[in-house]
Design a protein around this motif. Structure first.
Motif, PDB file in Angstrom:
ATOM      1  N   VAL B  24      15.687   0.727   4.342  1.00  0.00           N
ATOM      2  CA  VAL B  24      14.241   0.582   4.146  1.00  0.00           C
ATOM      3  C   VAL B  24      13.958  -0.631   3.252  1.00  0.00           C
ATOM      4  N   GLU B  25      14.737  -0.776   2.199  1.00  0.00           N
ATOM      5  CA  GLU B  25      14.552  -1.913   1.288  1.00  0.00           C
ATOM      6  C   GLU B  25      14.646  -3.255   2.022  1.00  0.00           C
ATOM      7  N   VAL B  26      15.585  -3.348   2.937  1.00  0.00           N
ATOM      8  CA  VAL B  26      15.794  -4.612   3.658  1.00  0.00           C
ATOM      9  C   VAL B  26      14.578  -4.971   4.523  1.00  0.00           C
ATOM     10  N   TYR B  27      13.986  -3.983   5.168  1.00  0.00           N
ATOM     11  CA  TYR B  27      12.980  -4.272   6.191  1.00  0.00           C
ATOM     12  C   TYR B  27      11.550  -3.920   5.808  1.00  0.00           C
ATOM     13  N   LYS B  28      11.341  -3.294   4.656  1.00  0.00           N
ATOM     14  CA  LYS B  28       9.998  -2.749   4.362  1.00  0.00           C
ATOM     15  C   LYS B  28       8.901  -3.814   4.388  1.00  0.00           C
ATOM     16  N   ASP B  29       9.166  -4.998   3.811  1.00  0.00           N
ATOM     17  CA  ASP B  29       8.106  -6.011   3.763  1.00  0.00           C
ATOM     18  C   ASP B  29       7.751  -6.520   5.157  1.00  0.00           C
ATOM     19  N   ARG B  30       8.774  -6.750   5.968  1.00  0.00           N
ATOM     20  CA  ARG B  30       8.520  -7.264   7.313  1.00  0.00           C
ATOM     21  C   ARG B  30       7.747  -6.251   8.166  1.00  0.00           C
ATOM     22  N   ILE B  31       8.145  -4.989   8.060  1.00  0.00           N
ATOM     23  CA  ILE B  31       7.496  -3.963   8.885  1.00  0.00           C
ATOM     24  C   ILE B  31       6.075  -3.694   8.377  1.00  0.00           C
ATOM     25  N   TYR B  32       5.917  -3.683   7.063  1.00  0.00           N
ATOM     26  CA  TYR B  32       4.571  -3.482   6.514  1.00  0.00           C
ATOM     27  C   TYR B  32       3.659  -4.638   6.935  1.00  0.00           C
ATOM     28  N   GLN B  33       4.189  -5.850   6.850  1.00  0.00           N
ATOM     29  CA  GLN B  33       3.398  -7.023   7.222  1.00  0.00           C
ATOM     30  C   GLN B  33       2.976  -6.980   8.685  1.00  0.00           C
ATOM     31  N   LEU B  34       3.917  -6.610   9.548  1.00  0.00           N
ATOM     32  CA  LEU B  34       3.600  -6.478  10.971  1.00  0.00           C
ATOM     33  C   LEU B  34       2.428  -5.514  11.154  1.00  0.00           C
ATOM     34  N   CYS B  35       2.518  -4.347  10.512  1.00  0.00           N
ATOM     35  CA  CYS B  35       1.479  -3.326  10.682  1.00  0.00           C
ATOM     36  C   CYS B  35       0.161  -3.805  10.090  1.00  0.00           C
ATOM     37  N   TYR B  36       0.244  -4.501   8.962  1.00  0.00           N
ATOM     38  CA  TYR B  36      -0.988  -4.974   8.329  1.00  0.00           C
ATOM     39  C   TYR B  36      -1.696  -6.000   9.226  1.00  0.00           C
ATOM     40  N   ARG B  37      -0.937  -6.916   9.785  1.00  0.00           N
ATOM     41  CA  ARG B  37      -1.565  -7.933  10.646  1.00  0.00           C
ATOM     42  C   ARG B  37      -2.050  -7.341  11.961  1.00  0.00           C
ATOM     43  N   MET B  38      -1.397  -6.306  12.429  1.00  0.00           N
ATOM     44  CA  MET B  38      -1.823  -5.658  13.672  1.00  0.00           C
ATOM     45  C   MET B  38      -3.060  -4.796  13.457  1.00  0.00           C
ATOM     46  N   LEU B  39      -3.152  -4.142  12.295  1.00  0.00           N
ATOM     47  CA  LEU B  39      -4.195  -3.134  12.076  1.00  0.00           C
ATOM     48  C   LEU B  39      -5.303  -3.609  11.138  1.00  0.00           C
ATOM     49  N   GLY B  40      -4.981  -4.574  10.272  1.00  0.00           N
ATOM     50  CA  GLY B  40      -6.002  -5.171   9.422  1.00  0.00           C
ATOM     51  C   GLY B  40      -6.503  -4.289   8.300  1.00  0.00           C
ATOM     52  N   ASN B  41      -5.700  -3.314   7.906  1.00  0.00           N
ATOM     53  CA  ASN B  41      -6.166  -2.355   6.922  1.00  0.00           C
ATOM     54  C   ASN B  41      -4.954  -1.835   6.157  1.00  0.00           C
ATOM     55  N   ALA B  42      -5.008  -1.958   4.825  1.00  0.00           N
ATOM     56  CA  ALA B  42      -3.823  -1.641   4.018  1.00  0.00           C
ATOM     57  C   ALA B  42      -3.416  -0.175   4.138  1.00  0.00           C
ATOM     58  N   HIS B  43      -4.398   0.698   4.169  1.00  0.00           N
ATOM     59  CA  HIS B  43      -4.087   2.127   4.237  1.00  0.00           C
ATOM     60  C   HIS B  43      -3.395   2.487   5.550  1.00  0.00           C
ATOM     61  N   GLU B  44      -3.958   1.993   6.646  1.00  0.00           N
ATOM     62  CA  GLU B  44      -3.355   2.273   7.958  1.00  0.00           C
ATOM     63  C   GLU B  44      -1.987   1.609   8.093  1.00  0.00           C
ATOM     64  N   ALA B  45      -1.862   0.428   7.503  1.00  0.00           N
ATOM     65  CA  ALA B  45      -0.593  -0.294   7.587  1.00  0.00           C
ATOM     66  C   ALA B  45       0.494   0.472   6.833  1.00  0.00           C
TER      67      ALA B  45
END
Lengths: 72, 187
Positions: B24-45
């Motif tokens: 999780v540590e290795v990939y958390k930023d990349r996966i969170y960023q993907l979700c944030y850019r796809m969804l546009g909302n920090a809570h949903e991301a």
């Protein structure tokens, strides 16, 4: 133009594109705008997950289910 | 990095629960960023990226150790984002333009109820503007553009993440680029 932007253009096609761009300002403008668009999207700052992200994932893992799975 | 992650996956498969935390540590930023850019909302991301890791954990025995782990993880996360985008459409169509606001959508309205659209445009920072235009893209173009230009995946990796032929991925990137060009040309 898209072949060029994907970095997959052949030398022949690139020559044709360059020759065309030299005489067609509309296409030159389009290419410029596309390059700017890519740069803008790439300029988006990198965002980070919250500090307790990993902790929260670990707390929410279904422990019971996994134990059953491991026996197999 | 892939080797390190694969050694951790083997530990997880042996029952070492904590080894998953290192993944999780290795990939958390990349996966969170993907979700944030796809969804546009920090809570949903946050929600969606957390769920992606939990699903990866639950299904870890189905991961083919000879494949690239990040591709598999990106695939889980992207599918969750797309599901979420599709699900929320019937309720309130956040992507839809609000009548008479010339390109503004409900995302921008939710963010600042007290400002008029003109003020909003004036105050909107460049980053927000780009994010809004990405969110306005149809979901099939949005995922291709985000994976290509924000996550910087290769066309081949994107085709594996989206389970589409490379030709289709290219078409989606080309169309997404064209839509964004028209929206961003004047800034």
């Amino acid at each position: 133009m898209h072949e060029y932007l994907d970095g997959e253009i052949s030398p022949e096609h690139e020559q044709i594109l360059q020759d065309h761009l030299a005489i067609c300002s509309d296409c030159k403008q389009d290419l410029h705008e596309l390059e700017k668009t890519i740069a803008l999207v790439q300029s988006m700052s990198h965002i980070k997950a919250s500090d307790d992200f990993t902790l929260k994932v670990m707390q929410n893992l279904p422990r019971e289910k996994k134990r059953v799975g491991i026996k197999r | 990095m892939e080797e390190f992650v694969k050694s951790r996956i083997k530990q997880v498969l042996k029952g070492d629960h904590n080894a998953f935390g290192e993944i999780v540590e290795v990939y958390k930023d990349r996966i969170y960023q993907l979700c944030y850019r796809m969804l546009g909302n920090a809570h949903e991301a946050e929600d969606t990226s957390q769920e992606a890791f939990i699903r990866a954990y639950v299904n870890i025995d189905r991961f083919n150790i000879n494949r690239k782990f990040s591709t598999w993880l990106y695939r889980i996360a992207t599918n969750l984002c797309i599901d979420r985008i599709r699900k929320k459409k019937p309720d309130y169509f956040l992507d839809a333009e609000v009548k008479g606001t010339d390109g503004l959508n409900l995302y921008s309205q939710v963010q600042s109820k007290e400002m008029t659209p003109d003020e909003k445009v004036a105050k909107m920072e460049l980053q927000e503007l780009i994010q809004m235009e990405i969110l306005n893209l149809p979901e099939k173009y949005r995922s291709a553009i985000v994976l290509k230009y924000i996550e910087e995946l290769s066309l081949k990796e994107i085709s594996e993440v989206l389970d589409l032929p490379i030709g289709t991925v290219k078409t989606r990137i080309h169309r997404g680029r064209e839509v964004l060009r028209k929206q961003l040309r004047n800034i």
